[in-house]
Design a protein around this motif. Sequence first.
Motif, short mmCIF file in Angstrom:
data_model
loop_
_atom_site.label_atom_id
_atom_site.label_comp_id
_atom_site.label_asym_id
_atom_site.label_seq_id
_atom_site.Cartn_x
_atom_site.Cartn_y
_atom_site.Cartn_z
N ALA A 91 -10.48 -7.31 -6.16
CA ALA A 91 -11.15 -8.12 -5.15
C ALA A 91 -11.61 -9.46 -5.72
CB ALA A 91 -12.35 -7.36 -4.57
N ASP A 92 -11.80 -9.50 -7.03
CA ASP A 92 -12.38 -10.67 -7.68
C ASP A 92 -11.68 -10.87 -9.02
OD1 ASP A 92 -14.20 -12.12 -9.49
OD2 ASP A 92 -15.71 -11.87 -7.94
N ASP A 93 -11.36 -12.10 -9.40
CA ASP A 93 -10.63 -12.31 -10.66
C ASP A 93 -11.48 -12.09 -11.90
OD1 ASP A 93 -12.12 -14.64 -10.52
OD2 ASP A 93 -10.39 -15.98 -10.53
N ARG A 94 -12.78 -11.93 -11.75
CA ARG A 94 -13.65 -11.61 -12.90
C ARG A 94 -13.83 -10.10 -13.07
NH1 ARG A 94 -16.07 -15.54 -9.88
NH2 ARG A 94 -17.41 -13.96 -8.99
N GLN A 95 -13.38 -9.36 -12.11
CA GLN A 95 -13.54 -7.90 -12.08
C GLN A 95 -12.58 -7.25 -13.06
OE1 GLN A 95 -13.51 -6.55 -8.00
NE2 GLN A 95 -11.82 -5.20 -8.48
N ARG A 96 -13.09 -6.36 -13.90
CA ARG A 96 -12.23 -5.68 -14.87
C ARG A 96 -11.56 -4.44 -14.30
NH1 ARG A 96 -13.91 -6.39 -20.85
NH2 ARG A 96 -12.48 -4.65 -20.88
N TYR A 97 -12.16 -3.80 -13.36
CA TYR A 97 -11.60 -2.58 -12.78
C TYR A 97 -10.71 -2.91 -11.57
CZ TYR A 97 -15.43 -3.13 -9.43
OH TYR A 97 -16.30 -3.64 -8.49
N SER A 98 -9.94 -1.92 -11.16
CA SER A 98 -9.06 -2.06 -10.00
C SER A 98 -9.40 -0.99 -8.97
CB SER A 98 -7.60 -1.86 -10.41
OG SER A 98 -7.19 -2.86 -11.30
N TYR A 99 -8.97 -1.25 -7.75
CA TYR A 99 -9.01 -0.25 -6.69
C TYR A 99 -7.60 0.32 -6.61
CZ TYR A 99 -13.49 -2.24 -5.42
OH TYR A 99 -14.78 -2.68 -5.45
N ILE A 100 -7.50 1.64 -6.57
CA ILE A 100 -6.22 2.30 -6.76
C ILE A 100 -5.84 3.17 -5.57
CG2 ILE A 100 -5.02 4.01 -8.20
CD1 ILE A 100 -6.80 3.01 -10.52
N ALA A 101 -4.55 3.13 -5.25
CA ALA A 101 -3.93 4.09 -4.33
C ALA A 101 -2.76 4.72 -5.08
CB ALA A 101 -3.43 3.39 -3.08
N ASN A 102 -2.73 6.04 -5.12
CA ASN A 102 -1.62 6.74 -5.74
C ASN A 102 -0.50 6.86 -4.71
OD1 ASN A 102 -2.83 7.40 -8.33
ND2 ASN A 102 -4.24 8.61 -7.13
N ILE A 103 0.70 6.47 -5.12
CA ILE A 103 1.84 6.54 -4.21
C ILE A 103 2.94 7.36 -4.86
CG2 ILE A 103 1.30 4.41 -2.98
CD1 ILE A 103 3.37 2.95 -4.66
N LYS A 104 3.62 8.14 -4.06
CA LYS A 104 4.76 8.93 -4.52
C LYS A 104 5.98 8.38 -3.84
CE LYS A 104 6.64 13.02 -6.03
NZ LYS A 104 7.87 12.62 -6.62
N THR A 105 6.96 7.98 -4.63
CA THR A 105 8.18 7.43 -4.06
C THR A 105 9.18 8.55 -3.81
OG1 THR A 105 9.11 6.93 -6.24
CG2 THR A 105 7.78 5.21 -5.20
N SER A 106 10.07 8.32 -2.84
CA SER A 106 11.00 9.37 -2.42
C SER A 106 12.41 9.20 -2.98
CB SER A 106 11.09 9.38 -0.89
OG SER A 106 11.73 8.20 -0.44
N GLY A 107 12.72 8.02 -3.50
CA GLY A 107 14.09 7.74 -3.91
C GLY A 107 14.87 6.98 -2.84
N ASP A 108 14.29 6.87 -1.64
CA ASP A 108 14.89 6.13 -0.53
C ASP A 108 14.00 4.95 -0.16
OD1 ASP A 108 17.06 7.97 -0.11
OD2 ASP A 108 15.63 9.32 0.88
N TRP A 109 14.55 4.02 0.63
CA TRP A 109 13.72 2.94 1.16
C TRP A 109 12.69 3.56 2.09
CZ3 TRP A 109 13.10 -1.67 -0.69
CH2 TRP A 109 14.12 -2.25 -1.44
N GLU A 110 11.45 3.12 1.97
CA GLU A 110 10.38 3.62 2.82
C GLU A 110 9.31 2.55 3.00
OE1 GLU A 110 8.29 6.93 0.78
OE2 GLU A 110 9.40 6.26 -0.98
N ILE A 111 8.53 2.69 4.04
CA ILE A 111 7.41 1.80 4.29
C ILE A 111 6.14 2.61 4.11
CG2 ILE A 111 6.21 0.40 6.01
CD1 ILE A 111 8.97 -0.24 7.22
N LEU A 112 5.31 2.18 3.16
CA LEU A 112 4.05 2.85 2.88
C LEU A 112 2.90 2.02 3.44
CD1 LEU A 112 4.63 3.74 -0.89
CD2 LEU A 112 5.07 5.17 1.12
#
Length: 163
Positions: A91-112
């Motif tokens: 959210a901020d360029d001074r921020q050391r941490y990140s906000y995370i979303a875990n994603i699992k890919t399928s091997g095919d084109w997909e919209i997440l």
Amino acid sequence: MDGTPLFDFNDKVSTEDWRVVNDGVMGGLSQGIFSINSEGHGFFRGNVSLENYGGFSSVRYRFETKDTSKFSQIQIRLKGDGKPYQFRVKADDRQRYSYIANIKTSGDWEILSIEFSEMYPAFRGRLLDLPNYSGIEMTEIAFLIGNKKEENFALEIDYIELL
């Protein structure tokens, strides 16, 4: 694409502002490469190594801070290799941490679609006792692979947009 683009890959865009960060910053030996492939997609590929306390590769795109308060999610069209990745936001360029979303890919084109409110704060693999992502501002997006095993990886990205 139906929303506001953060990045729309094609054969005419530059990846100059995308930066690969591997575990070499901590002594590791993982190798990641980011480029535009022959189909005009962002292409993040390489090898994750556990040697020398390694174990991750990432690609990051930092931009001038955007007001994202009118949006509630990020939509990504991608084609992975069936492996799990993390999509990260700062959210901020001074921020050391990140906000995370875990994603699992399928091997095919997909919209997440990733809801801002579901992205949790973490730093170096540790969950932080802070609220989830508010979605008010954004200055960096990233993809990271670090599944605690040695593996090759390949992730194609068509677009990333705000909804």
